[in-house]
Every structure is written in structure tokens, then in C-alpha cells.
Scaffold this active site. Structure first.
Site, mmCIF file in Angstrom:
data_model
loop_
_atom_site.group_PDB
_atom_site.id
_atom_site.type_symbol
_atom_site.label_atom_id
_atom_site.label_comp_id
_atom_site.label_asym_id
_atom_site.label_seq_id
_atom_site.Cartn_x
_atom_site.Cartn_y
_atom_site.Cartn_z
ATOM 1 N N GLN A 1 0.886 -1.002 0.447
ATOM 2 C CA GLN A 1 -0.447 -0.165 0.131
ATOM 3 C C GLN A 1 1.058 1.326 -0.033
ATOM 4 O O GLN A 1 1.843 1.662 0.725
ATOM 5 C CB GLN A 1 -1.042 -0.510 0.924
ATOM 6 N N TYR B 1 -6.313 10.905 4.532
ATOM 7 C CA TYR B 1 -4.942 10.689 3.978
ATOM 8 C C TYR B 1 -4.788 11.739 2.622
ATOM 9 O O TYR B 1 -5.577 12.697 2.110
ATOM 10 C CB TYR B 1 -3.945 9.717 3.613
ATOM 11 N N ARG C 1 -7.489 -5.748 12.436
ATOM 12 C CA ARG C 1 -8.198 -6.978 13.621
ATOM 13 C C ARG C 1 -8.395 -7.644 13.505
ATOM 14 O O ARG C 1 -7.478 -8.377 15.373
ATOM 15 C CB ARG C 1 -8.608 -5.620 14.655
ATOM 16 N N CYS D 1 -11.987 -10.370 16.969
ATOM 17 C CA CYS D 1 -11.281 -9.152 18.020
ATOM 18 C C CYS D 1 -12.114 -8.167 18.691
ATOM 19 O O CYS D 1 -14.137 -8.892 18.593
ATOM 20 C CB CYS D 1 -11.542 -8.076 16.639
ATOM 21 N N CYS E 1 -4.829 -2.157 20.131
ATOM 22 C CA CYS E 1 -3.735 -2.211 18.667
ATOM 23 C C CYS E 1 -3.641 -0.441 18.789
ATOM 24 O O CYS E 1 -2.369 -0.695 18.036
ATOM 25 C CB CYS E 1 -4.595 -2.955 17.765
ATOM 26 N N ALA F 1 -6.746 -12.791 32.366
ATOM 27 C CA ALA F 1 -4.906 -13.828 32.989
ATOM 28 C C ALA F 1 -4.990 -15.093 33.056
ATOM 29 O O ALA F 1 -4.389 -16.005 32.793
ATOM 30 C CB ALA F 1 -4.579 -12.372 34.039
ATOM 31 N N GLU G 1 -11.812 -21.698 39.973
ATOM 32 C CA GLU G 1 -12.541 -20.204 39.352
ATOM 33 C C GLU G 1 -14.347 -20.028 40.678
ATOM 34 O O GLU G 1 -15.103 -21.160 40.898
ATOM 35 C CB GLU G 1 -13.588 -20.178 38.543
ATOM 36 N N GLN H 1 -13.786 -9.701 35.260
ATOM 37 C CA GLN H 1 -13.843 -9.246 35.265
ATOM 38 C C GLN H 1 -15.034 -8.570 33.805
ATOM 39 O O GLN H 1 -15.345 -7.797 33.678
ATOM 40 C CB GLN H 1 -13.154 -7.429 35.195
ATOM 41 N N LYS I 1 -21.553 -3.444 24.388
ATOM 42 C CA LYS I 1 -20.634 -3.760 25.039
ATOM 43 C C LYS I 1 -20.321 -5.012 24.569
ATOM 44 O O LYS I 1 -19.637 -5.541 25.967
ATOM 45 C CB LYS I 1 -20.474 -3.248 26.383
#
Length: 689
Positions: free
Chosen positions: A103, A211, A363, A384, A390, A436, A455, A463, A473
Site C-alpha cells: 500500500q 490521507y 484487526r 477481535c 492495537c 489472565a 474459579e 471482570q 458492550k
């Protein structure tokens, strides 16, 4: 499910692509001053080629070193010395059956002033000092760079006309001279010739996202009165001259794709009539086809309308597919498009519906470099989640000479490193199935360890389950679904409803215990007389432990958790006041997240109180103190929600250490941060254990 369309070949010009999956251009920061590809960059792209993509496109690749650099660590084709290393990169991509496109790019007014005129000097200095210059630059830039930009002590970027700087870019902008335009046209053509000589399969011209090439198309940035401005014919002259030159120099069979913003999307931020809309974008696409372009890569927006080309988590997958469909109906050449595609099923459906001919998965292939092969083989694809880490990490790390990262995939930047499989079935106990805990378990299981996760709740996620509760969300849950499924596929065992204790750990005699139990919300005691049931934390609200509806609420703290909790409360009919001690809302938060949520809160009547510190809670009111004036005021509200951050939960680690059990803490129980911080810490422990 079989993906007949996704797996079918198709030609762009005379070049046959083995399937319909494209890795589109995304700057990640793996380059170097002189524009040659680094080993890390080649490893990154080759991994996506191994993963099955039909086309691999490079990141933005500069054709001009003086005012056309998009980053210090960027690929370039501005000199003949770039041909040989680019040829090596092409061979590494092509040996996996992928086609390799480069590109070509110039940022125009969306440049950062620090880069104007400095890249040639940096290249020379780096050569003379044998690498010492770069180390010094990246040591000084984080402190000095923002000061220079803030006080505008940087050279001007360039544009077709003198105009305001782009949102997020800043600085000053000057108009290109006529002679400079001609010079840049030739630089694009010369860059394409170098790509051709390197044995690459084609080029893409970046006429999108605000751009330079697109700046000539837009009446916002092109107000010239010569042959390059005014009518659409004149505004297209710049890109058409470049296309004509490439076809002349490289031959008509060398494919040229144009990535095109077909709608500047100003109407979507409340500025209708500004820039050009889809109708004009379609006309531009038709004229590009007439000029001999081999494919159109449909995109939208620019820096001024950032969220409408690089969407945050709230946007629905496929929301802008109507743009690609409109172009496909108007042209006969192949149409590529991103369209926020997040699953193989969605990709296949949009191909079947005739929305587009190729799916650009940017992504998604950062998150999972083997997206294509996994999709076609029916394996779990890590999706993603649109968290934007990112681009945020790429921008932040550019100041220190590092690269972009991914919350879902901490292997980004480590593609050339082999995962050592020497676990020998040694027993690992993991406490906590949040981000994690899931990541460390998955990697350790792949390494051959015997992993069991304890757990305390009845499901994985930690969380992240709360983060997925606010409106729009839901994609956050994808992280948990995919990570948990991968863990199960790799043999990780889970014990739900049971927290890990020192007693359990001692009885199982593990090789290592990893604590990933997370954090707990900060809840200071504020003076005043009030009903305890009227005061809670954001976690209480999002977990469903406490429910507030149709009442007045003061949310204390305007981090993203506070703002998203406020959004959730407004959806429940509450009138919300957000109280923030800092002088701005969500300090330190990536601008796209604020641009996304603040208009929604404003439209719901949310009141924002910045520079105010909570100092007392009463029944039906709070008392705040102005940080500057120290003046206090009483604010009416019937409920109070505290969103003041979290603190690491170190209790399990201390319990295990006291029992003489070896333990490593990762994620929030070590240091509170974002999902990306949790997965990064999990990766570092998992690969080095």
C-alpha cells in the site's frame, strides 16, 4: 458450516487470489528509520500468510521521506535500496500461496509534525552512530515530543490547501506548491515501479481515512483554484495522474487497487453537508474503474470522523456494508471491504449477498493470525473485541520504539519465536478464570503442562463479565467465550464454584500455583449520615447485586468504568451526574472511547462535574469541593455510585506463601490494568515458566 464463497478463488486483474480473505494495511510499528523491512515485520506478515489469507497487504508504505512519513518505524519504497529487501519479504509471503500487495501512502495533513523533515536526518544519524541515535531518540521523545506538539514547535504538514489540522494529528498545515504536487505524483509512480521490480503482486493506493490522496478528493481539504481543485474532475486529477503513470511504467497487467473513502461521514457527527457523501463516493469509484483500476477497496471516514472507519466496541458488525454494496452495484471490478466483519459466518453471508467480493480482516487477523485456516477447518477463531488497544498501543509505543499490541493475542510481535513444549505434564494450579487466568492456562496447556483452574464463581470471565454489561458492550464476552473454548480444546480442566485455597493446593502438590484472582473495588469511607443501601460501587451495579432505576444518581469517577456505568444507569431511566476530580473527563483514556460514549451520555441529559472532589455523602445529597477554589457545594441525588478504581487482591498469594507454596501473581491481583495488561502478564509468565 462450509464456507464455499470464502474459500473460492477470484482474480484481481490477471492475478488469481486463492480465497476471499485479505489482510488489509495496518501500521503496527515493526519497521525502522530507513524503511527496510525488519525481521520482526517479516515474521508478523508471514505468520498471517501461513494462516491462510489470500492477500497480504503491507502497512502504509511511504513514497516520500521528507513530508510523507507516517511513522519513524515504517516500511518505505522511496529509494532503490528498498527493492532488494522488499523482494525478500515478498518471497516469504508468496511461498505460502498468498499474494503480496504494497500500500502506497502519504499522510498529508494527518502527519505528525515531529516527522516532517526529520526522517532523512534520522536515517543518516542512525547509520553514523550505529544504532545509538535511535536509542537516544526513543529515550527523549516520550518527554520532549508532547511538549513540542503542544506548543506547536514543529514543521507544518502539507495538504492540497491550507486548512485546519486533522483531529488527533494537530500542528499546522500548509498548501502544497504546484511543483510539489507533480513531485509527489512521480514519487507514487516510482514507488510502484520499485514494488513491481521487487516481484510483488500489486499495489494499493491509500485514498482513504483522510490521507493525502483522499484530501485531494475532499472539498474540506482541497480548495485549490488551479487544475487540481474545484470540480470533481479536477479534484481527481492527482490520483488519476498517479494511476496513469503506474499503468504506463508497470504495464496494464500489474494490479492497482484503490482504497477509497466513499463517505466522509461528517453527517454522522452532526455536520451534514460537509465533505462528500456516498453519492459522490460512488461516482469517484466509477471514474476510477474507467481509469483502469483493477479493484476498489471500500472504506469510509477520516481522522475527523475517526470512529466511522476504526470502530470501537459499540458498533454493530456489518453496519456499513451498505456502502460496499452500493459501490459493487455501480462497478464491474472486484470490491474489497472491511465492514466490521467479526465471524466466518458473517464473512460468508456478505459474500453470498453480493455485498463485496473480498473480506478485509484487519484487526481480526491481529487477534488471530490463523483466522482463515481455522475458519475453513471449523476450528475456534479468537475474535477481535474492538477494544482499540492495537491502535492505542501502537501510537503510545511509537514514542519508545516499540510496536502495537493486542488484548486478545499477546503473541503479536513474537511471531518468530517458537513456543517451547516442555511442560512434561507437570501440575499447574491457576486461581481465577478471568482474562489472565484463561490466557496463562491456554498457553501452559499448549506447552504440555497439566493445568487445572479454580474459579470461585460458576463461570469464567471475571471482570470481563461486568465489562460486557453496559449498553453495546456485548463483544467483550467474545473474549471469554473464545479463550475458554480454546482452553478446553487444549485440555485445561476447570473447577467452578470453588476458590483455590492453600489447603487444596497443598493436597495436590503442584509444580507451581498461579494467582489470577483479580482485584477489588476501592470503597473509601466518606463522612456524612446516609442510608448504606443508597451507596454502592460500579461493580455492585454491573454485577446486578444492586439495582437503581428511575432515580437521580451521582457517579463518582469518570474513568471508562464510571462512564459506562453511567450509560447503563441512564438506560434504566436514571438521571445521572458524573463527578470527576480531574479537570477533564476520563483522563488518560484513548480519545475514541470518549468520542463514542460522551455524546450518548449527553443526549441522555447526563450532567458532568469536573474539577470537583467528593467530600461528604448525605441522605439525598452529596457535597463536593472545587479542586481549585476549595469552594463547597451541595448536589442533590438519591443514590451514589463509587467508581474510584480497584486495588490488587493479594490475599491468596500471601496465604500460599505463608504455607510454603510457590506462587506467581498475574493480571489485576499483581497490578490493576486493562485486559491487555492482564493477557500480557499472563503471556510473559506462561512462556518463561
Amino acid at each position: 458450516m462450509s464456507y464455499k464463497m470464502l474459500s473460492s478463488p477470484m482474480k484481481i486483474g490477471n492475478v488469481e487470489i486463492k480465497n476471499r480473505v485479505v489482510l488489509p494495511p495496518m501500521l503496527m510499528g515493526f519497521g525502522q528509520f530507513d524503511g527496510r523491512p525488519t525481521e520482526k515485520m517479516m515474521n508478523y506478515y508471514e505468520e498471517r500468510a501461513k494462516g491462510g489469507a489470500g492477500i497480504i497487504m503491507t502497512e502504509i508504505t511511504r513514497v516520500n521521506d521528507v513530508n510523507g512519513a507516517g511513522a519513524f518505524a515504517q516500511l518505505a519504497v522511496s529509494h532503490d535500496y528498498h527493492i532488494k529487501p522488499l523482494a525478500e519479504m515478498a518471497k516469504r509471503i508468496q511461498r505460502h500461496g498468498a499474494k503480496f500487495f504494497v500500500q502506497l501512502h502519504h499522510p498529508g495533513r494527518q502527519n505528525v509534525g515531529l516527522l516532517v523533515g526529520t526522517v532523512p536526518l534520522s536515517i543518516k544519524a542512525e547509520q553514523l552512530t550505529k544504532g545509538a541515535y535511535g536509542k537516544l531518540l526513543y529515550k527523549l521523545t516520550p518527554a520532549v515530543g508532547p511538549i513540542l506538539l503542544k506548543h506547536d514547535i514543529v514543521p507544518s504538514s502539507v495538504a492540497p490547501s491550507k486548512c485546519p489540522p486533522a483531529y488527533f494529528a494537530g500542528g499546522r498545515v500548509r498548501a502544497l506548491k504546484h511543483s510539489e504536487i507533480k513531485e509527489i505524483e512521480q514519487q507514487f509512480i516510482d514507488g510502484a515501479v520499485r514494488v513491481f521490480k521487487a516481484g510483488c503482486d500489486g499495489v494499493e493506493l491509500h485514498s482513504s481515512h483522510g490521507y493525502l490522496l483522499q484530501q485531494f478528493l475532499s472539498p474540506v481539504t482541497n480548495q485549490r483554484t488551479d487544475e487540481y481543485g474545484g470540480s470533481l474532475e479536477n479534484r481527481m486529477r492527482f490520483i488519476l495522474n498517479i494511476i496513469r503513470g503506474i499503468k504506463t511504467e508497470c504495464g496494464k497487467n500489474f494490479p492497482v487497487i484503490v482504497r477509497l473513502t466513499v463517505d466522509e461521514c461528517y453527517s454522522m457527527i452532526g455536520q451534514p453537508g460537509k465533505g462528500y457523501d456516498l453519492e459522490t463516493g460512488i461516482e469517484i469509484a466509477k471514474r476510477l474503474e474507467q481509469a483502469g483500476v483493477d479493484a476498489i477497496d471500500v472504506s469510509s471516514a477520516g481522522y475527523d470522523t475517526f470512529n466511522y472507519w476504526l470502530e470501537p466496541v459499540s458498533f454493530e458488525p456489518g453496519w456499513r456494508k451498505y456502502m460496499a454494496k452500493a459501490v459493487k452495484d455501480a462497478v464491474s471490478i472486484p470490491v474489497l471491504a472491511a465492514n466490521l466483519i467479526r465471524s466466518p459466518e458473517q464473512a460468508e453471508q456478505q459474500l453470498e449477498e453480493g455485498v463485496q467480493d473480498f473480506v478485509c480482516l484487519g484487526r481480526p487477523q491481529i487477534a488471530d493470525p490463523h483466522w482463515t485456516n481455522k475458519a475453513l477447518e471449523g476450528k475456534t477463531v479468537k475474535r477481535c473485541i474492538c477494544c482499540l488497544n492495537c491502535i492505542e498501543s501502537m501510537q503510545d509505543n511509537a514514542y519508545i520504539g516499540s510496536h502495537g499490541e493486542c488484548s486478545v493475542n499477546p503473541f503479536v510481535g513474537h511471531e518468530g519465536e517458537e513456543l517451547v513444549r516442555n511442560g512434561g505434564n507437570l501440575r499447574i494450579l491457576v486461581a481465577g478464570a478471568g482474562p489472565a487466568g484463561l490466557l496463562v492456562s491456554d498457553i501452559l496447556a499448549q506447552r504440555g503442562f497439566d493445568v487445572t483452574v479454580y474459579e470461585k464463581s460458576d463461570k469464567p470471565g471475571g471482570q470481563v463479565n461486568l465489562a460486557a454489561v453496559p449498553p453495546q458492550k456485548g463483544k467483550m464476552e467474545w473474549f471469554v467465550e473464545d479463550a475458554y473454548k480454546c482452553c478446553c480444546e487444549h485440555g485445561v480442566k476447570f473447577v467452578f464454584g470453588q476458590p483455590l485455597t492453600a489447603e487444596i493446593a497443598k493436597s495436590l502438590n503442584p509444580y507451581k500455583v498461579i494467582s489470577a484472582v483479580g482485584s477489588s473495588p476501592v470503597r473509601p469511607d466518606f463522612p456524612g449520615k446516609y442510608d448504606a443501601e443508597c451507596v454502592c460501587t460500579a461493580e455492585d451495579i454491573l454485577s446486578g447485586k444492586v439495582s437503581f432505576e428511575n432515580c437521580s444518581v451521582a457517579v463518582i469517577g469518570s474513568g471508562m468504568t464510571g462512564l459506562e456505568t453511567a450509560h447503563y444507569l441512564t438506560e434504566n431511566g436514571c438521571m445521572v451526574k458524573v463527578v470527576e476530580m480531574a479537570s477533564e473527563l476520563a483522563p488518560g483514556t484513548w480519545m475514541q472511547h470518549k468520542d463514542d460514549i460522551l455524546p450518548k451520555l449527553e443526549s441522555a441529559g447526563t450532567e458532568f462535574m469536573t474539577g470537583e472532589k467528593l467530600c461528604e455523602i448525605g441522605n439525598g445529597y452529596i457535597v463536593t469541593e472545587n479542586v481549585k477554589t476549595k469552594q463547597k457545594k451541595q448536589v442533590e441525588c438519591s443514590r451514589v455510585v463509587l467508581s474510584l478504581g480497584s486495588r490488587p487482591d493479594k490475599s491468596l498469594a500471601e496465604e500460599l506463601e505463608n504455607a510454603g507454596i510457590s506462587v506467581v501473581s498475574i493480571g489485576d491481583c499483581n497490578k490493576v490494568g486493562k485486559i491487555a495488561d492482564a493477557t500480557k502478564s499472563a503471556y510473559e509468565v506462561a512462556v518463561n515458566l
